[in-house]
Each structure stands twice: as structure tokens, then as C-alpha cells.
Write a protein that holds these residues in place. Structure first.
Motif, PDB file in Angstrom:
ATOM      1  N   GLY A  52       0.782  -1.236   0.000  1.00  0.00           N
ATOM      2  CA  GLY A  52       0.000   0.000   0.000  1.00  0.00           C
ATOM      3  C   GLY A  52       0.809   1.279   0.000  1.00  0.00           C
ATOM      4  O   GLY A  52       0.302   2.332   0.366  1.00  0.00           O
ATOM      5  N   VAL A  53       2.077   1.216  -0.428  1.00  0.00           N
ATOM      6  CA  VAL A  53       2.915   2.429  -0.431  1.00  0.00           C
ATOM      7  C   VAL A  53       3.000   3.051  -1.829  1.00  0.00           C
ATOM      8  O   VAL A  53       3.743   3.990  -2.045  1.00  0.00           O
ATOM      9  CB  VAL A  53       4.338   2.148   0.118  1.00  0.00           C
ATOM     10  CG1 VAL A  53       4.268   1.661   1.562  1.00  0.00           C
ATOM     11  CG2 VAL A  53       5.098   1.168  -0.763  1.00  0.00           C
ATOM     12  N   ALA A  54       2.263   2.488  -2.780  1.00  0.00           N
ATOM     13  CA  ALA A  54       2.207   2.979  -4.166  1.00  0.00           C
ATOM     14  C   ALA A  54       3.332   2.456  -5.058  1.00  0.00           C
ATOM     15  O   ALA A  54       3.730   3.117  -6.020  1.00  0.00           O
ATOM     16  CB  ALA A  54       2.125   4.511  -4.241  1.00  0.00           C
ATOM     17  N   LYS A  55       3.818   1.261  -4.762  1.00  0.00           N
ATOM     18  CA  LYS A  55       4.793   0.628  -5.672  1.00  0.00           C
ATOM     19  C   LYS A  55       4.184   0.432  -7.059  1.00  0.00           C
ATOM     20  O   LYS A  55       4.742   0.860  -8.074  1.00  0.00           O
ATOM     21  CB  LYS A  55       5.226  -0.762  -5.140  1.00  0.00           C
ATOM     22  CG  LYS A  55       6.073  -0.749  -3.902  1.00  0.00           C
ATOM     23  CD  LYS A  55       6.491  -2.150  -3.495  1.00  0.00           C
ATOM     24  CE  LYS A  55       5.364  -3.013  -2.971  1.00  0.00           C
ATOM     25  NZ  LYS A  55       4.775  -2.528  -1.708  1.00  0.00           N
ATOM     26  N   THR A  56       3.048  -0.269  -7.079  1.00  0.00           N
ATOM     27  CA  THR A  56       2.430  -0.629  -8.356  1.00  0.00           C
ATOM     28  C   THR A  56       1.993   0.617  -9.121  1.00  0.00           C
ATOM     29  O   THR A  56       2.222   0.727 -10.332  1.00  0.00           O
ATOM     30  CB  THR A  56       1.241  -1.570  -8.091  1.00  0.00           C
ATOM     31  OG1 THR A  56       1.750  -2.736  -7.435  1.00  0.00           O
ATOM     32  CG2 THR A  56       0.541  -1.971  -9.372  1.00  0.00           C
ATOM     33  N   THR A  57       1.393   1.561  -8.411  1.00  0.00           N
ATOM     34  CA  THR A  57       0.983   2.823  -9.037  1.00  0.00           C
ATOM     35  C   THR A  57       2.199   3.539  -9.631  1.00  0.00           C
ATOM     36  O   THR A  57       2.129   4.095 -10.733  1.00  0.00           O
ATOM     37  CB  THR A  57       0.305   3.721  -7.979  1.00  0.00           C
ATOM     38  OG1 THR A  57      -0.762   2.998  -7.381  1.00  0.00           O
ATOM     39  CG2 THR A  57      -0.222   5.003  -8.594  1.00  0.00           C
TER      40      THR A  57
ATOM     41  N   PRO B 240       1.469  13.704  -5.030  1.00  0.00           N
ATOM     42  CA  PRO B 240       0.335  14.088  -4.175  1.00  0.00           C
ATOM     43  C   PRO B 240      -0.705  12.979  -4.067  1.00  0.00           C
ATOM     44  O   PRO B 240      -0.875  12.175  -4.984  1.00  0.00           O
ATOM     45  CB  PRO B 240      -0.249  15.307  -4.894  1.00  0.00           C
ATOM     46  CG  PRO B 240       0.178  15.172  -6.316  1.00  0.00           C
ATOM     47  CD  PRO B 240       1.485  14.447  -6.307  1.00  0.00           C
TER      48      PRO B 240
ATOM     49  N   THR C 201      -4.223  11.857  -4.417  1.00  0.00           N
ATOM     50  CA  THR C 201      -5.415  12.333  -5.147  1.00  0.00           C
ATOM     51  C   THR C 201      -6.311  11.164  -5.501  1.00  0.00           C
ATOM     52  O   THR C 201      -5.814  10.067  -5.781  1.00  0.00           O
ATOM     53  CB  THR C 201      -5.055  13.104  -6.455  1.00  0.00           C
ATOM     54  OG1 THR C 201      -5.809  12.561  -7.538  1.00  0.00           O
ATOM     55  CG2 THR C 201      -3.598  12.987  -6.812  1.00  0.00           C
TER      56      THR C 201
HETATM   57  P1  ADP Z   1       1.573  -1.138  -3.436  1.00  0.00           P
HETATM   58  O1  ADP Z   1       1.888  -1.659  -4.795  1.00  0.00           O
HETATM   59  O2  ADP Z   1       2.776  -0.576  -2.725  1.00  0.00           O
HETATM   60  O3  ADP Z   1       0.859  -2.137  -2.578  1.00  0.00           O
HETATM   61  P2  ADP Z   1      -0.441   0.463  -4.759  1.00  0.00           P
HETATM   62  O4  ADP Z   1       0.251   1.160  -5.877  1.00  0.00           O
HETATM   63  O5  ADP Z   1      -1.252  -0.733  -5.095  1.00  0.00           O
HETATM   64  O6  ADP Z   1       0.586   0.116  -3.598  1.00  0.00           O
HETATM   65  O7  ADP Z   1      -1.328   1.559  -4.028  1.00  0.00           O
HETATM   66  C1  ADP Z   1      -2.113   1.228  -2.898  1.00  0.00           C
HETATM   67  C2  ADP Z   1      -3.437   1.980  -2.978  1.00  0.00           C
HETATM   68  O8  ADP Z   1      -3.195   3.383  -2.900  1.00  0.00           O
HETATM   69  C3  ADP Z   1      -4.156   1.751  -4.285  1.00  0.00           C
HETATM   70  O9  ADP Z   1      -5.535   1.660  -4.018  1.00  0.00           O
HETATM   71  C4  ADP Z   1      -3.866   2.992  -5.103  1.00  0.00           C
HETATM   72  O10 ADP Z   1      -4.890   3.283  -6.029  1.00  0.00           O
HETATM   73  C5  ADP Z   1      -3.756   4.043  -4.024  1.00  0.00           C
HETATM   74  N1  ADP Z   1      -2.841   5.137  -4.396  1.00  0.00           N
HETATM   75  C6  ADP Z   1      -1.586   5.055  -4.878  1.00  0.00           C
HETATM   76  N2  ADP Z   1      -1.045   6.270  -5.084  1.00  0.00           N
HETATM   77  C7  ADP Z   1      -1.988   7.166  -4.728  1.00  0.00           C
HETATM   78  C8  ADP Z   1      -2.048   8.597  -4.691  1.00  0.00           C
HETATM   79  N3  ADP Z   1      -1.007   9.364  -5.061  1.00  0.00           N
HETATM   80  N4  ADP Z   1      -3.189   9.169  -4.262  1.00  0.00           N
HETATM   81  C9  ADP Z   1      -4.241   8.418  -3.875  1.00  0.00           C
HETATM   82  N5  ADP Z   1      -4.265   7.090  -3.870  1.00  0.00           N
HETATM   83  C10 ADP Z   1      -3.149   6.445  -4.280  1.00  0.00           C
END
Ligand code: ADP
Ligand code: MG
Length: 260
Positions: free
Chosen positions: A21-26, A221, A223
Motif C-alpha cells: 500500500g505504499v504505491a509501488k504498483t501505481t 500528491p 489524489t
Molecule cells: P503497493 O503496490 O505498494 O501495494 P499500490 O500502488 O497498489 O501500492 O497503491 C495502494 C493503494 O493506494 C491503491 O488503491 C492505489 O490506487 C492508491 N494510491 C496510490 N497512489 C496514490 C495517490 N497518489 N493518491 C491516492 N491514492 C493512491
């Protein structure tokens, strides 16, 4: 894809943090799309058994026949399993039984080098290869770090997010000593950043010094646009072209262009 002889082989970058949940995949999807906008040839590799990257790029992990699983077990090459997605990006998809591959890898000699070896065959086809790591420091993440020239550590700007970064950096130090002396930490990528929060500002100001690492800029940010993107199988860069999040990822990718 035509092989280019004049270009150097792809730079391989792991995006890792053993916290979920730290936004790796995103970050992998968004940076990949941003590099593609610059005309870079991009390959993304989904190394997570949750297959979120695969899903978010519009590929259904349940109907994938050949995946990173077969690559890790030596049953298929990257060329066999890669698929082309929107935005011209190539993906090595994951499947849910990747956890099985991890268990089967464990007793094998040289298990940390499997991905590195598999990627050697396609490095000339790309400018950048981004590896989306699973939330663990297990053998799959060791494979990623061993295959990489660079590491990006996404970290939300909250105090508790620090926990685990030290452990990740210990692992990186071991990897550099034993498996891959060329690994460089490109930096911490501050994610889920709420600019209105004093606390987030403090964490941002403190984090680079605390770990003696570069901090990639700008912070990404928080969002709601990000929650919407995966549902349509494309990254935020095409679903919400001008949003602050998309612009931030573009700026971070631009700052990394010297490395790829
Ligand atoms: P990880 O791969 O580290 O587990 P994810 O990329 O799956 O993390 O992101 C976890 C959650 O946070 C997802 O639901 C994603 O849509 C959300 N998320 C990621 N980046 C942002 C952002 N900048 N603003 C809002 N939500 C975000
Ligand atoms: Mg993920």
C-alpha cells in the motif's frame, strides 16, 4: 520490436518496499507511462502474486497462460510471455500462483539470479525495465534487486511508513556485497503526499537525511484520481492527463531520464 545496436541495454529499476500500500504498483505503471511519453521503450515486470499491475494494465491475470511464473521456473523466456498493452508498454504479467514459483525456486542453486539471466535476452529491446516488487523481502525481491541497476523506494509521508526502510536498506547492502555490486539506490519517492499536512511536510524534510539517501522530487500528491485509473486498464497519465498526480510522475520520470 526492432533491435537497436546503437543504444545501450535497458536500465533495470526495481520499485521496492516490503510494506504493502505504499504505491509501488501505481509508481511502476505511472513512471512506465511517463517514460513511454518520452519515446522510451518500456517493459514492466509484475513480481507480485496479487497481480495488481497486470490487472491495472488491462490484462486479466486469470486468463494469462504464460507469466513471470514460467520465466522464473525456466519454462519460458521473457519474449514468450510479454504482452503489449496500451501506451505501447510491454508487460510481463503475473498470476496468482506466483507464490508457488517462489517455493519452487527456494531449493535451487543460483535462485537469486534467475530474473537477471532471463532479462539479459531482452535488455537490448528496451530503454527501461521497471520491476514491481511484492510486499516482502523474499526470493522474488532478491531476484529483482539482483537484476537491477537502480532502486526506487516509494514511501508515504507518514511517520509509521519509516518502519521497514532500515531493514530494506540492510537487504540492499547485503545484495550489493554478495549478489549485485552495481545496484544503486536512486532514492526515496515520497508518495501519498498531503501538502496541507504539517506532519507530511516534516516527514518529507527529514527522510532523506535520516537514511542518507536522495529524495526524488516532486513528492507524489495524494489524489482520488489514482483509485480510478486501474479500473479502465490504463495509468493515470492517460486517464487524467493533467492531474497533479500525473504531472508529478512525469516530473520524477524526467529527473530519472539521465539514468535510462
Ligand atoms: P503497493 O503496490 O505498494 O501495494 P499500490 O500502488 O497498489 O501500492 O497503491 C495502494 C493503494 O493506494 C491503491 O488503491 C492505489 O490506487 C492508491 N494510491 C496510490 N497512489 C496514490 C495517490 N497518489 N493518491 C491516492 N491514492 C493512491
Ligand atoms: Mg503492488
Amino acid at each position: 520490436m526492432a533491435k537497436s545496436r546503437t543504444k545501450k541495454p535497458a536500465t533495470v529499476i526495481s520499485v521496492a518496499n516490503q510494506k504493502g500500500g505504499v504505491a509501488k504498483t501505481t509508481s511502476v505503471a505511472s513512471l512506465g507511462a511517463a517514460f513511454a511519453e518520452h519515446g522510451k521503450r518500456v517493459l514492466l515486470v509484475d513480481l507480485d502474486a496479487q497481480a495488481c499491475l497486470t490487472f491495472s494494465l488491462g490484462v486479466d491475470p486469470d486468463v494469462v497462460e504464460l507469466s513471470v511464473n514460467e520465466v522464473l521456473l525456466g519454462r519460458a523466456s521473457v519474449e514468450d510471455v510479454r504482452v503489449e498493452c496500451d501506451e505501447g508498454i510491454h508487460l510481463v504479467p503475473s498470476v496468482i500462483d506466483l507464490a508457488g514459483a517462489e517455493a519452487q525456486l527456494l531449493p535451487r542453486p543460483g535462485r537469486e539470479y534467475v530474473l537477471r539471466t532471463a532479462l539479459e535476452d531482452v535488455r537490448d529491446d528496451y530503454d527501461v525495465i521497471l520491476l514491481d516488487c511484492s510486499p516482502s523481502l523474499g526470493v522474488l525481491t532478491l531476484n529483482a534487486l539482483t537484476a537491477s541497476q537502480g532502486l526506487i523506494i516509494p514511501m508515504p509521508c507518514e511517520m509509521l511508513s519509516h518502519r521497514g526502510v532500515g531493514q530494506l536498506l540492510d537487504t540492499v547492502a547485503d545484495v550489493k556485497k554478495i549478489l549485485n555490486k552495481d545496484l544503486a539506490v536512486y532514492g526515496i519517492l515520497p508518495t501519498l503526499f498531503d501538502g496541507r499536512s504539517n506532519h507530511a511536510q516534516e516527514v518529507l524534510a527529514d527522510v532523506g537525511e535520516r537514511y542518507d539517501l536522495p529524495v526524488l522530487e516532486p513528492p507524489i500528491p495524494k489524489t482520488v484520481r489514482f483509485a480510478e485509473a486501474p479500473a479502465v486498464g490504463r495509468s493515470i497519465l492517460s486517464t487524467s492527463r493533467t492531474s497533479k498526480g500525473a504531472q508529478a510522475y512525469r516530473a520524477v520520470a524526467k529527473s530519472l531520464l539521465t539514468k535510462v
